[in-house]
Design a protein around this motif. Structure first.
Motif, PDB file in Angstrom:
ATOM      1  N   TRP A 199      32.698  32.070  27.058  1.00 33.56           N
ATOM      2  CA  TRP A 199      32.272  31.518  28.347  1.00 33.56           C
ATOM      3  C   TRP A 199      30.956  30.748  28.263  1.00 33.56           C
ATOM      4  CZ3 TRP A 199      36.492  31.359  30.859  1.00 33.56           C
ATOM      5  CH2 TRP A 199      37.414  32.417  30.781  1.00 33.56           C
ATOM      6  N   SER A 200      30.456  30.489  27.052  1.00 31.89           N
ATOM      7  CA  SER A 200      29.259  29.641  26.891  1.00 31.89           C
ATOM      8  C   SER A 200      29.687  28.172  26.918  1.00 31.89           C
ATOM      9  CB  SER A 200      28.591  29.940  25.550  1.00 31.89           C
ATOM     10  OG  SER A 200      29.439  29.498  24.494  1.00 31.89           O
ATOM     11  N   THR A 232      23.385  39.170  31.691  1.00 29.76           N
ATOM     12  CA  THR A 232      24.453  38.543  32.490  1.00 29.76           C
ATOM     13  C   THR A 232      25.742  39.354  32.331  1.00 29.76           C
ATOM     14  OG1 THR A 232      23.474  36.383  32.069  1.00 29.76           O
ATOM     15  CG2 THR A 232      25.747  36.393  32.857  1.00 29.76           C
ATOM     16  N   ASP A 234      29.859  37.572  36.064  1.00 29.55           N
ATOM     17  CA  ASP A 234      29.032  36.395  36.394  1.00 29.55           C
ATOM     18  C   ASP A 234      29.279  35.252  35.412  1.00 29.55           C
ATOM     19  OD1 ASP A 234      27.997  37.535  38.634  1.00 29.55           O
ATOM     20  OD2 ASP A 234      26.154  38.247  37.663  1.00 29.55           O
ATOM     21  N   ALA A 235      29.401  35.589  34.130  1.00 22.52           N
ATOM     22  CA  ALA A 235      29.626  34.540  33.119  1.00 22.52           C
ATOM     23  C   ALA A 235      30.951  33.834  33.392  1.00 22.52           C
ATOM     24  CB  ALA A 235      29.615  35.147  31.720  1.00 22.52           C
ATOM     25  N   ARG A 251      32.505  33.619  36.346  1.00 21.46           N
ATOM     26  CA  ARG A 251      32.380  32.824  37.572  1.00 21.46           C
ATOM     27  C   ARG A 251      31.658  31.513  37.293  1.00 21.46           C
ATOM     28  NH1 ARG A 251      30.683  37.483  40.109  1.00 21.46           N
ATOM     29  NH2 ARG A 251      32.521  38.580  40.851  1.00 21.46           N
ATOM     30  N   GLU A 252      30.560  31.613  36.520  1.00 19.03           N
ATOM     31  CA  GLU A 252      29.781  30.417  36.180  1.00 19.03           C
ATOM     32  C   GLU A 252      30.647  29.389  35.447  1.00 19.03           C
ATOM     33  OE1 GLU A 252      25.929  30.678  33.784  1.00 19.03           O
ATOM     34  OE2 GLU A 252      25.697  32.147  35.408  1.00 19.03           O
TER      35      GLU A 252
END
Ligand SMILES: [Zn+2]
Length: 408
Positions: A29-30, A165, A169-170, A172-173
């Motif tokens: 997710w980065s 994090t 959240d990761a 969703r981002e």
């Protein structure tokens, strides 16, 4: 498929997530992961494959004669898909090949099949699984463990990365929906086989390509050594209760027990309190990783280790406790699939591995096999991991032959 053809596609991703160290930072997710997912989508589009993401963030590209039939619940046995692929994510500063090789090779294998005029009778699907290394959120094979119901979705959503994090959240981002996480039994039921191509992670494979027999059982244990913190200059040696001594003995004992029993044991992580040069430590915490060809050998290592360290702790006047953090049983890959692949590929070597994989998780639900591509250095999860373009091309050929055998 020749070495140049492999290199051409491979080089499209070698710059993504590349750190100054020469290693890769491709955490799930980065930004790097999203760039790799975009690349995946573009490759699929170029080939007319249908892209789909499952509830756990795993991405798929379907080569299906009837794309509208993606994962029809309860597909007839002869319509169940053949899944191949691997993962994009890396350990911190990991090598380029662990994971992505299986995905790039899958696209190239489909090109090979098409060039040869192959006509699949069942769908062939390329999968890119999320957080296989546990490099960001600490739980390896998270994408497949969620899919198979081994990891609770609430627990997964609350996992945090080193900066605090949460996975929720990761996700969703990154535009994904963490509320959807959870088991996916229908998807598993609609698979006829999973074949993961992976770079070999030791030096055991001497041919370009091999087939996996099993994944060794392994475990992680947390060890606590307690004693009496004191002054390094004023405490007489006979008066000391130094947990660092017991810890040092434990590191050597782990190695010795593993050597005698025929397995592996590693202490790679340690924390001392107060961690001062001029103080006798009051406590040392360390982690033991041990793996073995079978569960009897693994427990032999542990039993021998525990009794020797306990005895030593008595002599040192220190405390010693050991608690399991994770224990993973042996994974034996589907024997008939393994033999079929080894025969098909002309009697290539069949070998076990000490490394975990999504294939190990899915093997409990779907007939699963692994193909290994030779790694001349034997290094993995570090700089130096590699495979020659010629061997990678041989891996693509082997995967194409396997997919043709299983799906066409
Ligand atoms: Zn891997």
């Amino acid at each position: 498929m020749d070495a140049t053809g492999f290199r051409r596609l491979w080089d499209e991703i070698t710059g993504i997530g590349l750190a100054d160290t020469g290693g890769y930072l491709r955490f799930s997710w980065s930004a790097a992961d999203l760039a790799l997912r975009d690349w995946f989508d573009a490759q699929a589009a170029e080939r007319g494959l249908l892209v789909e993401t499952d509830r756990n963030g795993n991405r798929y590209a379907w080569w299906d004669l009837a794309p509208e039939a993606v994962v029809p619940p309860g597909a007839a046995p002869d319509r169940r898909a053949v899944l191949t692929g691997s993962h994009f994510d890396s350990v911190p500063h990991g090598g380029a090949y662990d994971g992505p090789l299986g995905i790039v090779s899958a696209f190239l294998a489909i090109d090979e099949l098409r060039a040869a005029g192959a006509e699949p009778k069942r769908p062939i699907v390329i999968g890119a699984f999320t957080e296989e290394e546990g490099g960001r959120f600490g739980v390896p094979c998270l994408g497949t463990r969620l899919m198979t119901g081994v990891v609770d979705p609430d627990r997964a959503r609350a996992l945090t990365d080193p900066s605090g994090t949460t996975l929720a959240d990761a996700m969703r981002e990154a535009g994904a929906d963490p509320d959807a996480l959870g088991p996916d039994p229908e998807r598993l039921a609609n698979l006829s086989a999973f074949v993961e191509l992976h770079v070999e992670q030791g030096r055991s494979l001497e041919a370009p390509v091999g087939v996996a027999s099993a994944i060794w059982p392994h475990g992680r244990w947390r060890m606590t050594f307690t004693g009496a913190g004191d002054h390094a200059g004023t405490t007489r040696l006979p008066d000391r209760r130094d947990p660092m001594l017991t810890f040092a003995f434990a590191v050597l004992a782990a190695r010795k027990e593993a050597r005698l029993a025929g397995g592996l044991a590693t202490v790679g992580r340690v924390e001392a309190v107060p961690n001062a040069t001029n103080a006798i430590a009051s406590q040392v915490t360390a982690w033991l990783d041990s793996r073995a060809p079978d569960e009897a050998v693994l427990s032999e290592i542990l039993t021998g280790f525990e009794s020797k360290v306990a005895e030593r702790a008595k002599r040192d006047g220190t405390g010693f406790t050991i608690e399991p953090e994770s224990e993973t049983p042996i994974v034996e890959f589907d024997a008939s699939l393994r033999d079929r692949l080894a025969d098909l590929l002309g009697g290539v070597p069949v070998l076990p591995t000490g490394a975990g994989h999504d294939a190990g998780v899915l093997a409990a639900h779907v007939p699963t096999a692994m193909l290994f591509v030779r790694n001349p250095t034997g290094v993995s999860h570090a700089l130096g991991e590699g495979a020659s373009d010629e061997d990678c091309a041989a891996g693509v050929e082997a995967l194409a032959a396997v997919l043709r055998d299983l799906a066409c």
